[in-house]
Enzyme design. Sequence first.
Site, PDB file in Angstrom:
ATOM      1  N   HIS A   1      42.134  34.116  40.269  1.00 21.34           N
ATOM      2  CA  HIS A   1      40.976  33.638  41.031  1.00 21.34           C
ATOM      3  C   HIS A   1      39.841  33.380  40.040  1.00 21.34           C
ATOM      4  O   HIS A   1      39.563  34.200  39.169  1.00 21.34           O
ATOM      5  CB  HIS A   1      40.573  34.700  42.058  1.00 21.34           C
ATOM      6  CG  HIS A   1      39.262  34.418  42.693  1.00 21.34           C
ATOM      7  ND1 HIS A   1      38.936  33.181  43.196  1.00 21.34           N
ATOM      8  CD2 HIS A   1      38.165  35.200  42.881  1.00 21.34           C
ATOM      9  CE1 HIS A   1      37.708  33.220  43.676  1.00 21.34           C
ATOM     10  NE2 HIS A   1      37.207  34.433  43.494  1.00 21.34           N
TER      11      HIS A   1
ATOM     12  N   ASN B   1      32.763  29.718  41.434  1.00 22.60           N
ATOM     13  CA  ASN B   1      33.705  30.458  42.283  1.00 22.60           C
ATOM     14  C   ASN B   1      33.818  29.721  43.627  1.00 22.60           C
ATOM     15  O   ASN B   1      32.871  29.731  44.413  1.00 22.60           O
ATOM     16  CB  ASN B   1      33.164  31.879  42.463  1.00 22.60           C
ATOM     17  CG  ASN B   1      34.062  32.751  43.348  1.00 22.60           C
ATOM     18  OD1 ASN B   1      34.977  32.254  44.007  1.00 22.60           O
ATOM     19  ND2 ASN B   1      33.783  34.035  43.378  1.00 22.60           N
TER      20      ASN B   1
ATOM     21  N   CYS C   1      38.445  35.453  48.837  1.00 23.57           N
ATOM     22  CA  CYS C   1      38.941  34.809  47.611  1.00 23.57           C
ATOM     23  C   CYS C   1      40.435  35.042  47.374  1.00 23.57           C
ATOM     24  O   CYS C   1      41.026  34.416  46.499  1.00 23.57           O
ATOM     25  CB  CYS C   1      38.131  35.271  46.413  1.00 23.57           C
ATOM     26  SG  CYS C   1      36.384  34.935  46.623  1.00 23.57           S
TER      27      CYS C   1
END
Length: 324
Positions: free
Chosen positions: A251, A281, A118
């Site tokens: 993020h 996500n 990520c």
Amino acid sequence: MKFSRITGTGSHLPPKRVTNAQFAEDLAARGIETSDTWIVERTGIHARHFAEPDVASSDLAVLAAREALASAGVQASEIDLIIVATSTPDMVFPSAACLVQQKLGVHGCAAFDVQAVCSGFVYALTVADSMIRTGSANKALVIGAEVFSRILDFNDRTTCVLFGDGAGAVVLEASDTPGILASELHADGRHVDILCVPGHVSGGKALGDPLLKMDGPAVFKLAVGVLEQVARSVLQKAGKTDADIDWLIPHQANIRIMQGTAKKLKLPMDKLIVTVDEHGNTSAASIPLALDAAVRSGKIKRGDTLMLEGVGGGFTWGAVLLDF
Ligand code: ACO
């Protein structure tokens, strides 16, 4: 002195949108209990997009890249560097970046993938910035693209409800004025086990477990701490303070991690770009997806100062401060 500057943004989400209610229904049919209320309260996620089985990361990446090129007014043939941040590449090799290059119909320029889960987009942007500043490239495509749905365990409610698929891209060009003001990258391999896909390919088979494993509470705790530290360090490098940040784009993993980070940086919540509610996500794609959404909605304007922050498996983390 040479700097790098983002001149265009783009993104792409696969059309299939799955709401929490639809997801809960699908899981219930397999005897797994979850609810819209649980997912929204714990994560802020309302929906995510999933790619069809025949769509790969490079397919999403190239659509995001085309949008970024159009918004920068740059032809694909002018690009001299392509970096794709992904943990879900189309194949073991060649890289997704080489496939993107092929799909864009260009050849010859450097193209490679960055694997930092990520944090991948922040890593890729930092590498592209360094290559532009040292004269190895002039116009770069920096892309985050993922099909995390391929590595989710749909029998594990603690992880499968959190992730989605998508891609975001920027064109980063050499410039006489910054642009990217400062950046910093970190990793701590002591935490490999708290977020991983431990399987691997060997002898023509996937060996070990090829599905995502996560210790959610451990990730949560580490994430809030490192995101504050790295943001402060990058601000200091650039000679700036919290008050100089117009927009924080962390993020997009969990609204509570994002709110915790904004609070620690003493930023009001209305300076936080949030797309986790609609995207889930999307790992390396989450920051450029959020950036593009905020640019297209008119929230982020030319001249604004942005703090981009990534955190993910590895454990990896990093931040980029830039004038847009
Ligand atoms: N639906 C309903 N109940 C659930 C679900 C679900 N989908 N998932 C877990 N639960 C239950 C658990 O079983 C547990 O039940 P129990 O108390 O009876 O044992 C209860 O909910 C609480 O579970 P916790 O794991 O303690 O819940 P928490 O509040 O910590 O939230 C979460 C879990 C959302 C995963 C949180 O820890 C988190 O967001 N962590 C960070 C995750 C993250 O950001 N990951 C991405 C990092 S980036 C990357 O590189 C991919």
